[in-house]
Design a protein around this motif. Structure first.
Motif, mmCIF file in Angstrom:
data_model
loop_
_atom_site.group_PDB
_atom_site.id
_atom_site.type_symbol
_atom_site.label_atom_id
_atom_site.label_comp_id
_atom_site.label_asym_id
_atom_site.label_seq_id
_atom_site.Cartn_x
_atom_site.Cartn_y
_atom_site.Cartn_z
ATOM 1 N N ILE A 134 0.692 -1.275 -0.071
ATOM 2 C CA ILE A 134 0.280 -0.124 0.007
ATOM 3 C C ILE A 134 0.729 1.377 0.077
ATOM 4 N N GLY A 135 0.694 2.677 -0.764
ATOM 5 C CA GLY A 135 0.722 3.572 -1.399
ATOM 6 C C GLY A 135 -0.210 4.233 -0.922
ATOM 7 N N TYR A 136 0.366 5.802 0.034
ATOM 8 C CA TYR A 136 -0.604 6.742 0.594
ATOM 9 C C TYR A 136 -0.844 7.760 0.606
ATOM 10 N N VAL A 137 -1.363 9.217 0.315
ATOM 11 C CA VAL A 137 -0.692 9.958 0.712
ATOM 12 C C VAL A 137 -2.487 10.727 0.756
ATOM 13 N N LEU A 138 -1.723 12.113 1.491
ATOM 14 C CA LEU A 138 -2.951 13.019 2.421
ATOM 15 C C LEU A 138 -3.208 13.994 1.568
ATOM 16 N N SER A 139 -4.190 14.166 1.900
ATOM 17 C CA SER A 139 -5.268 15.916 1.089
ATOM 18 C C SER A 139 -4.053 16.995 2.093
ATOM 19 N N SER A 140 -4.066 16.978 3.261
ATOM 20 C CA SER A 140 -3.421 17.953 3.651
ATOM 21 C C SER A 140 -2.212 18.349 2.846
ATOM 22 N N ALA A 195 10.956 -2.228 -3.016
ATOM 23 C CA ALA A 195 11.862 -1.931 -1.620
ATOM 24 C C ALA A 195 11.116 -3.388 -0.685
ATOM 25 N N GLY A 196 10.190 -3.923 -1.508
ATOM 26 C CA GLY A 196 9.673 -5.880 -0.919
ATOM 27 C C GLY A 196 8.221 -5.990 -0.397
ATOM 28 N N GLY A 197 8.464 -4.733 -0.192
ATOM 29 C CA GLY A 197 6.894 -4.747 0.300
ATOM 30 C C GLY A 197 6.004 -3.988 1.671
ATOM 31 N N GLY A 198 5.309 -3.535 1.288
ATOM 32 C CA GLY A 198 4.947 -2.972 3.103
ATOM 33 C C GLY A 198 3.727 -2.242 2.734
ATOM 34 N N ILE A 199 4.625 -0.856 3.420
ATOM 35 C CA ILE A 199 3.418 0.088 4.042
ATOM 36 C C ILE A 199 4.451 1.166 3.451
ATOM 37 N N ARG A 200 3.905 2.579 2.237
ATOM 38 C CA ARG A 200 4.908 3.875 2.372
ATOM 39 C C ARG A 200 3.743 5.162 1.842
ATOM 40 N N ARG A 201 4.121 6.036 3.035
ATOM 41 C CA ARG A 201 3.648 7.335 2.755
ATOM 42 C C ARG A 201 4.400 7.861 1.783
ATOM 43 N N TYR A 202 3.318 8.900 0.955
ATOM 44 C CA TYR A 202 4.305 9.777 -0.080
ATOM 45 C C TYR A 202 5.178 10.445 0.559
ATOM 46 N N ASP A 203 6.151 10.857 0.305
ATOM 47 C CA ASP A 203 6.858 12.215 1.261
ATOM 48 C C ASP A 203 7.304 13.154 -0.134
ATOM 49 N N GLY A 204 7.015 13.133 -1.383
ATOM 50 C CA GLY A 204 7.749 13.861 -1.926
ATOM 51 C C GLY A 204 9.132 13.363 -2.403
ATOM 52 N N THR A 205 9.666 12.235 -1.862
ATOM 53 C CA THR A 205 11.077 11.627 -2.737
ATOM 54 C C THR A 205 10.427 11.059 -3.125
ATOM 55 N N SER A 206 9.847 10.013 -3.433
ATOM 56 C CA SER A 206 9.378 8.875 -5.047
ATOM 57 C C SER A 206 9.348 9.020 -6.277
ATOM 58 N N ASP A 207 10.440 8.826 -6.820
ATOM 59 C CA ASP A 207 10.545 9.187 -7.919
ATOM 60 C C ASP A 207 10.187 8.100 -8.977
ATOM 61 N N GLY A 208 9.350 8.951 -9.869
ATOM 62 C CA GLY A 208 7.715 8.526 -10.284
ATOM 63 C C GLY A 208 8.371 8.050 -12.025
ATOM 64 N N SER A 209 9.677 8.589 -12.071
ATOM 65 C CA SER A 209 10.316 8.193 -13.533
ATOM 66 C C SER A 209 10.631 6.797 -13.514
ATOM 67 N N LYS A 210 10.323 6.067 -12.173
ATOM 68 C CA LYS A 210 11.727 4.712 -11.814
ATOM 69 C C LYS A 210 10.118 4.101 -12.353
ATOM 70 N N CYS A 211 9.014 4.054 -11.983
ATOM 71 C CA CYS A 211 8.213 3.472 -11.178
ATOM 72 C C CYS A 211 6.994 3.572 -12.954
#
Length: 382
Positions: free
Chosen positions: A329-335, A358-374
């Protein structure tokens, strides 16, 4: 008179209740007509009883107008539930039937004590009231039939209690039209309820995933935008993107019917852990978007993600198989990133891609993900 009984769904009932609060014009016309006829009758009789009934009836008419004005916005709420709809219907019915009582007594007394020319006006007022009921509230027969009986029967009884042939004929005419009106109310209710149910069925097919029954992309966008607008940016809205781990091997090993049954079971588990105001959509093969609407802080968002992972990790008994899968799961906050659903889904999807790498789990979007690699897993694009 036999009346066919039908079972009405909650969604259809809500639509029928909404129709009650679109009757402002009819309500105002009836209030003005009653007051004018009351003044006309009083100018010729000066009856204390009629004065009281005119005053009470005008007051009840104003209350009817007030109820419609006060609650029509609430009735139009797209998220109106059956309990709230039933409360609104009760408020409407109380005001409507109270007016019917005073109206019926006024017409009966006026018909008994006024001269022939004034009685004609009373008959016209009764017919006008019946037409208003048939046009405005016939979709809720228990209100429409009750009110039209309460308003009309007293005058019919007064007419039948005299030896005057003209009055008796007027009573029989009212009775005939009353019977026809009651039957028309039930017939219109059944026809309209069936029509609403059919329209909602077609709408559901167009806005829900055909396999799981969850929202599809179109209805996800519509519902999110409606909720975000109602929230006014005050509440935290979390958007979770998830896809299933090890789902393709299930299809390859057991076949697509088992895979479809697994997706249905996953949807049931997702809905089981959501709050009433949360909603979920299937946006692709094994891809889902979940909108969490009542989080007070980020820890609650993370807690929901944990619940979802635990729910999906438990074995699924499908046919004779016991199937184990997982999810990330990846999630993001509207706030933090606004209330544009496309933007939120894209960022949550980036977080999902990162956590899967990274192998699975949970991650909150923090602005550091590189969308070009996905490669995008989830998209609202049609």
């Amino acid at each position: 008179m036999a009346v066919q009984q039908t079972t009405i769904s909650n969604d259809t009932t809500i639509e029928l209740v909404r129709s009650l609060f679109t009757t402002l014009l009819n309500t105002v016309v009836m209030a003005v007509s009653f007051t004018c006829v009351g003044i006309l009758v009083l100018s010729g009789t000066h009856s204390i009883v009629l004065s009281i009934l005119t005053f009470l009836g005008s007051g009840c008419a104003l209350v009817r107008i007030g109820v419609v004005l006060r609650y029509r916005k609430r009735a139009g709420d797209p998220f109106l539930d059956i309990q709230a709809a039933q409360r609104l219907e009760t408020y409407f019915a109380a005001a409507y039937c109270t007016f019917a009582v005073t109206f019926g007594l006024f017409c009966a007394v006026a018909f008994a004590v006024t001269p022939a020319d004034t009685r004609t006006v009373i008959i016209g007022l009764l017919f006008g009231y019946g037409a208003g009921v048939a046009a405005g509230v016939s979709l809720r027969p228990w209100i429409g039939v009750s009110s039209i009986l309460i308003a009309t029967i007293p005058t019919i009884l007064v007419a039948w209690s005299t030896t005057d042939l003209t009055r008796m004929a007027a009573g029989w005419l009212l009775a005939v039209f009353l019977a026809g009106g009651v039957r028309s109310i039930f017939a219109r209710h059944q026809t309209t309820a069936a029509d609403i149910a059919m329209r909602r069925s077609f709408s559901r097919l167009a806005r829900h995933d055909h396999l799981t029954g969850l929202l599809n992309r179109l209805s996800l966008r519509e519902r999110f935008d409606a909720f975000a607008q109602a929230a006014g940016g005050v509440d935290i809205i979390a958007v979770h993107c998830l896809d299933l781990d090890r789902f393709k091997p299930v299809n390859d090993r057991y076949g697509h019917p088992v895979g479809d049954a697994l997706l249905k079971a996953v949807a049931v588990r997702i809905e089981a852990v959501l709050q009433e105001s949360d909603f979920a959509a299937r946006t692709g093969g094994d891809e889902f978007v979940i909108v969490q609407t009542q989080a007070r802080h980020a820890d609650e968002v993370d807690a929901l993600a944990e619940l979802l992972i635990c729910a999906i990790a438990a074995p699924f008994p499908i046919s004779e198989f016991n199937i184990c899968i997982g999810t990330s799961i990846g999630y993001v906050l509207s706030s933090e990133y606004g209330t544009d659903i496309d933007n939120l889904v894209a960022r949550a999807d980036e977080a999902l891609c990162a956590v899967k790498r990274a192998g699975g789990g949970i991650r909150r979007y923090d602005g550091t993900s590189d969308g070009s690699k996905c490669d995008p897993l989830i998209s609202l694009a049609a």
